[in-house]
Design a protein around this motif. Structure first.
Motif, PDB file in Angstrom:
ATOM      1  N   ALA A 354     -37.593 -49.588  -3.333  1.00 26.33           N
ATOM      2  CA  ALA A 354     -37.224 -49.901  -2.025  1.00 26.33           C
ATOM      3  C   ALA A 354     -35.521 -49.534  -1.971  1.00 26.33           C
ATOM      4  O   ALA A 354     -35.082 -49.173  -0.922  1.00 26.33           O
ATOM      5  CB  ALA A 354     -37.234 -51.148  -1.681  1.00 26.33           C
ATOM      6  N   TYR A 439     -38.002 -44.792   5.630  1.00 27.22           N
ATOM      7  CA  TYR A 439     -38.695 -46.092   5.701  1.00 27.22           C
ATOM      8  C   TYR A 439     -40.207 -45.948   5.780  1.00 27.22           C
ATOM      9  O   TYR A 439     -41.088 -46.354   4.969  1.00 27.22           O
ATOM     10  CB  TYR A 439     -38.110 -47.086   6.867  1.00 27.22           C
ATOM     11  CG  TYR A 439     -38.780 -48.219   7.077  1.00 27.22           C
ATOM     12  CD1 TYR A 439     -38.477 -49.480   5.997  1.00 27.22           C
ATOM     13  CD2 TYR A 439     -40.106 -48.650   7.513  1.00 27.22           C
ATOM     14  CE1 TYR A 439     -38.924 -50.560   5.816  1.00 27.22           C
ATOM     15  CE2 TYR A 439     -40.319 -49.942   7.583  1.00 27.22           C
ATOM     16  CZ  TYR A 439     -39.869 -51.003   6.671  1.00 27.22           C
ATOM     17  OH  TYR A 439     -40.487 -52.179   6.832  1.00 27.22           O
ATOM     18  N   TYR A 442     -41.118 -44.689   2.296  1.00 23.50           N
ATOM     19  CA  TYR A 442     -41.470 -45.757   1.482  1.00 23.50           C
ATOM     20  C   TYR A 442     -42.565 -46.543   1.552  1.00 23.50           C
ATOM     21  O   TYR A 442     -43.573 -47.145   0.462  1.00 23.50           O
ATOM     22  CB  TYR A 442     -40.116 -46.704   1.330  1.00 23.50           C
ATOM     23  CG  TYR A 442     -40.591 -48.029   0.707  1.00 23.50           C
ATOM     24  CD1 TYR A 442     -40.478 -47.954  -0.779  1.00 23.50           C
ATOM     25  CD2 TYR A 442     -40.292 -49.266   1.416  1.00 23.50           C
ATOM     26  CE1 TYR A 442     -40.565 -48.982  -1.455  1.00 23.50           C
ATOM     27  CE2 TYR A 442     -40.691 -50.419   0.375  1.00 23.50           C
ATOM     28  CZ  TYR A 442     -40.672 -50.322  -0.889  1.00 23.50           C
ATOM     29  OH  TYR A 442     -40.883 -51.551  -1.738  1.00 23.50           O
ATOM     30  N   GLN A 443     -43.132 -46.813   2.856  1.00 22.51           N
ATOM     31  CA  GLN A 443     -44.152 -47.743   3.162  1.00 22.51           C
ATOM     32  C   GLN A 443     -45.408 -46.948   2.588  1.00 22.51           C
ATOM     33  O   GLN A 443     -46.320 -47.481   2.133  1.00 22.51           O
ATOM     34  CB  GLN A 443     -44.382 -47.798   4.622  1.00 22.51           C
ATOM     35  CG  GLN A 443     -43.259 -48.712   5.139  1.00 22.51           C
ATOM     36  CD  GLN A 443     -43.321 -50.237   4.612  1.00 22.51           C
ATOM     37  OE1 GLN A 443     -44.585 -50.706   4.685  1.00 22.51           O
ATOM     38  NE2 GLN A 443     -42.213 -50.698   4.195  1.00 22.51           N
ATOM     39  N   ARG A 451     -48.042 -55.671  -3.428  1.00 23.92           N
ATOM     40  CA  ARG A 451     -46.606 -55.685  -2.778  1.00 23.92           C
ATOM     41  C   ARG A 451     -45.656 -55.972  -3.990  1.00 23.92           C
ATOM     42  O   ARG A 451     -45.888 -56.888  -4.916  1.00 23.92           O
ATOM     43  CB  ARG A 451     -46.797 -56.863  -2.005  1.00 23.92           C
ATOM     44  CG  ARG A 451     -45.641 -57.229  -1.119  1.00 23.92           C
ATOM     45  CD  ARG A 451     -45.771 -58.155   0.032  1.00 23.92           C
ATOM     46  NE  ARG A 451     -44.375 -58.357   0.346  1.00 23.92           N
ATOM     47  CZ  ARG A 451     -43.777 -57.508   0.985  1.00 23.92           C
ATOM     48  NH1 ARG A 451     -44.364 -56.600   1.418  1.00 23.92           N
ATOM     49  NH2 ARG A 451     -42.370 -58.057   1.549  1.00 23.92           N
ATOM     50  N   THR A 459     -36.595 -59.551  -0.031  1.00 24.82           N
ATOM     51  CA  THR A 459     -38.010 -58.571   0.040  1.00 24.82           C
ATOM     52  C   THR A 459     -37.715 -57.140  -0.184  1.00 24.82           C
ATOM     53  O   THR A 459     -36.602 -56.772   0.026  1.00 24.82           O
ATOM     54  CB  THR A 459     -38.627 -58.955   1.361  1.00 24.82           C
ATOM     55  OG1 THR A 459     -37.862 -58.245   2.597  1.00 24.82           O
ATOM     56  CG2 THR A 459     -38.735 -60.340   1.792  1.00 24.82           C
ATOM     57  N   GLU A 461     -38.683 -54.847   1.811  1.00 24.92           N
ATOM     58  CA  GLU A 461     -38.073 -54.210   3.120  1.00 24.92           C
ATOM     59  C   GLU A 461     -36.766 -54.637   3.365  1.00 24.92           C
ATOM     60  O   GLU A 461     -35.772 -53.831   3.641  1.00 24.92           O
ATOM     61  CB  GLU A 461     -39.009 -55.027   4.283  1.00 24.92           C
ATOM     62  CG  GLU A 461     -40.595 -54.382   4.472  1.00 24.92           C
ATOM     63  CD  GLU A 461     -41.367 -55.369   3.343  1.00 24.92           C
ATOM     64  OE1 GLU A 461     -42.550 -54.860   3.221  1.00 24.92           O
ATOM     65  OE2 GLU A 461     -40.824 -56.068   2.802  1.00 24.92           O
ATOM     66  N   GLN A 462     -36.248 -55.784   2.958  1.00 28.15           N
ATOM     67  CA  GLN A 462     -34.936 -56.082   3.031  1.00 28.15           C
ATOM     68  C   GLN A 462     -33.964 -55.280   2.056  1.00 28.15           C
ATOM     69  O   GLN A 462     -33.023 -54.748   2.492  1.00 28.15           O
ATOM     70  CB  GLN A 462     -34.542 -57.457   2.856  1.00 28.15           C
ATOM     71  CG  GLN A 462     -35.031 -58.439   3.920  1.00 28.15           C
ATOM     72  CD  GLN A 462     -34.947 -60.065   3.518  1.00 28.15           C
ATOM     73  OE1 GLN A 462     -35.096 -60.399   2.370  1.00 28.15           O
ATOM     74  NE2 GLN A 462     -34.985 -60.756   4.635  1.00 28.15           N
ATOM     75  N   PHE A 464     -34.620 -52.397   1.057  1.00 32.84           N
ATOM     76  CA  PHE A 464     -34.560 -51.053   1.666  1.00 32.84           C
ATOM     77  C   PHE A 464     -33.122 -50.854   2.372  1.00 32.84           C
ATOM     78  O   PHE A 464     -32.554 -49.682   2.350  1.00 32.84           O
ATOM     79  CB  PHE A 464     -35.700 -50.555   2.386  1.00 32.84           C
ATOM     80  CG  PHE A 464     -35.827 -49.203   3.163  1.00 32.84           C
ATOM     81  CD1 PHE A 464     -36.144 -47.928   2.565  1.00 32.84           C
ATOM     82  CD2 PHE A 464     -35.194 -49.165   4.317  1.00 32.84           C
ATOM     83  CE1 PHE A 464     -35.961 -46.895   3.250  1.00 32.84           C
ATOM     84  CE2 PHE A 464     -34.907 -47.978   5.128  1.00 32.84           C
ATOM     85  CZ  PHE A 464     -35.588 -46.582   4.599  1.00 32.84           C
ATOM     86  N   ALA A 506     -38.183 -52.105  12.579  1.00 38.65           N
ATOM     87  CA  ALA A 506     -38.513 -52.391  11.034  1.00 38.65           C
ATOM     88  C   ALA A 506     -37.287 -53.220  10.626  1.00 38.65           C
ATOM     89  O   ALA A 506     -37.499 -54.288   9.814  1.00 38.65           O
ATOM     90  CB  ALA A 506     -38.687 -51.292  10.431  1.00 38.65           C
ATOM     91  N   ALA A 510     -37.489 -57.034   9.160  1.00 36.51           N
ATOM     92  CA  ALA A 510     -37.289 -57.441   7.894  1.00 36.51           C
ATOM     93  C   ALA A 510     -36.445 -58.624   7.673  1.00 36.51           C
ATOM     94  O   ALA A 510     -36.478 -59.611   6.907  1.00 36.51           O
ATOM     95  CB  ALA A 510     -36.581 -56.193   7.137  1.00 36.51           C
TER      96      ALA A 510
END
Length: 530
Positions: A354, A439, A442-443, A451, A459, A461-462, A464, A506, A510
């Motif tokens: 991430a 992004y 990455y997803q 996960r 997280t 996502e954060q 990233f 996004a 996040a």
């Protein structure tokens, strides 16, 4: 010809025939960073001009001139440079590729500037036979021709003497080096301390012998597995951008097909060249530093002129391997990532995916989407300046980029001084596009995987977005911020973070941001391109 006086001359790709190299002349001849420093009437610009005149005068004194003569000479330099600046195009105007393409043959050059002997100039630089020359800014050269004859010869000698020593100042004795730093470092940028000599020497060696130094750098710092990892990430980002183009709602099928074709034609250069530059003809001795840099300048000038009239060599690199940077070249239709940028904070082999996708992944996406920014969108898959969009699609695209212009024009560098949205639009569009594509990539990389666990309370996502923010975390002095705002097509670092992220749902998701929060742009002002 190696001194940036009046104009610049060199080899350049023909933007309408990307297979050929032609000669090019462009506006130049200024000692201050930009033409606006001469033409703006605000108090700060006037003060800067006064400081510049003082700097020029002190340099003439270091050359042995009496103080009163040096002061008069400095005013002469400013007067000539001001005339050149008043007839120079702005940086925003020069962002338009069409505005800088005016191919001419020698007879047309002579008609444009009847008082300048181009034939003699070409002979003196060792290029007696020049076919086509691209004149970047004809209006500048027409004005310069009049300035040439309307200015006394003695004044031109003073101007040229200044530009000779100004170009050499960093190679001369310590008094010249210090005077140059006092103005260009301390005054213009707020830098309080000169870099130690060893760092200045490394930078000088990189500029003169970049690929020779690069071979040593790569051998010590960039193993084959690092190149393989970077190539894999580039492939993932290209796949993500292709998928995005496939589903883009505002783009027609006709333009979409050409856009994907252009993306698939990208030349991808990672780490270092496959063919190293040969420096055998460059003579370096244990004599004066100045002499070695003159020798390096002559070598590069001859190497550059040697390309004119020949086919383009698409294996050539525009940056050395140790450079901490990357670029997209629309005329090669290539993305280039030197080894120097493939290290922390951009890429950390010890960090989670991430964080790296938010760092180097977004940088890769940034360079990829440059192929579709306000400039890159005007070049086709072969690198030719040609309109390949449908008129309606390009209109929609321009409306979306104008959103970015307006967003960044609203940011204040300091009270009363705004970021120049029209200057930074290309880089800002690429930042927004790069983050969006990275992004998505990455997803996609998480598919069929468990996960990722939170790290330090953040997280995936954060993290990233933290990866992107860490890349641009910096301190900047007010003087340097003002200089960059005037000359740099990149926004200031804080705007490179908060600008694109505030457009991304996004990011809001996040960090649980909601409508009305500072990092969430209202829907009617939210910019979205890809």
């Amino acid at each position: 010809h190696r001194i940036p006086a009046v104009f610049g001359f060199g080899a350049n790709q023909d933007v309408k025939d990307s297979t050929q190299i032609i000669a090019q002349v462009v506006q130049g001849g200024l000692g201050l960073p930009d033409r606006d420093y001469y033409t703006n009437d605000d108090a700060k610009s006037k003060a800067t001009r006064d400081e510049y005149v003082g700097h020029v005068a002190r340099t003439f004194e270091l050359m042995g001139d009496a103080a009163d003569r040096a002061a008069a000479e400095a005013k002469t330099v400013l007067a000539i440079e001001t005339k050149l600046a008043e007839n120079s195009l702005t940086r925003v105007q020069r962002r338009n590729p069409e505005a800088n393409y005016h191919p001419m043959i020698k007879t047309q050059l002579l008609e444009m500037t009847p008082d300048f002997d181009w034939g003699r100039y070409f002979r003196n630089i060792g290029m007696p036979e020049i076919g086509k020359v691209n004149v970047g800014q004809p209006s500048f050269f027409k004005a310069a021709d009049k300035i040439l004859t309307g200015t006394p010869i003695a004044d031109w000698k003073t101007y040229l003497r200044w530009h000779l020593v100004n170009a050499a100042s960093n190679t001369l004795s310590s008094k010249f080096v210090q005077e140059n730093f006092n103005f260009n470092g301390k005054y213009l940028q707020g830098t309080t301390e000169m870099l130690p000599r060893w760092r200045r020497c490394i930078a000088s060696t990189d500029r003169a012998l970049g690929e020779a130094l690069g071979q040593l750098y790569v051998a010590r710092t960039f193993p084959p597995e690092a190149r393989a990892r970077a190539r894999a990430m580039v492939a993932n980002l290209i796949a993500a951008l292709q998928e995005d183009l496939t589903t883009l709602s505002w783009m027609s099928d006709e333009t979409r097909k050409r856009a994907i074709s252009k993306l698939n034609a990208y030349i991808k250069k990672i780490g270092y060249p496959d063919k190293w530059r040969d420096y055998e003809a460059l003579q370096i001795s244990r004599g004066a530093y100045y002499n070695n840099l003159v020798s390096a300048g002559e070598f590069e000038f001859k190497r550059n002129l040697g390309k004119i009239g020949k086919p383009v060599d698409k294996t050539e690199w525009g940056m050395s391997p140790p450079t901490v940077n990357a670029y997209y070249n629309p005329q090669f239709n290539e993305i280039v990532f030197p080894a120097g940028i493939l290290q922390p904070p951009f890429y950390d082999p010890k960090a989670d995916d991430a964080f790296n996708y938010g760092g180097i992944g977004a940088v890769i996406g940034h360079e990829m989407t440059h192929g579709f920014d306000d400039q890159g969108a005007k070049f086709d898959a072969n690198g030719n300046l040609v309109m390949w969009w449908t008129p309606d699609d390009f209109k929609k695209f321009s409306e979306r980029t104008n959103c970015v212009v307006n967003q960044f024009s609203s940011y204040e560098v300091e009270p009363g001084l705004h970021q120049k949205g029209e200057l930074v639009v290309g880089e800002s569009v690429a930042d927004l596009g790069g983050l969006t594509v990275a992004y998505a990539a990455y997803q996609k990389s998480l598919e069929s995987k468990p996960r990722p666990k939170d790290i330090n309370g953040f997280t995936a996502e954060q993290r990233f977005f933290l990866g992107w923010a860490q890349v641009w975390a910096q301190n900047i002095r007010p003087e340097a911020a003002r200089l960059r705002n005037a000359t740099d097509p990149h926004p200031l670092a804080r705007f490179r973070v908060n600008g694109p992220l505030s457009n991304m749902p996004a990011f809001a998701q996040a960090y649980q941001c909601k409508e009305g929060d500072p990092m969430v742009r209202v829907s009617e002002k939210r910019c979205q391109i890809w």
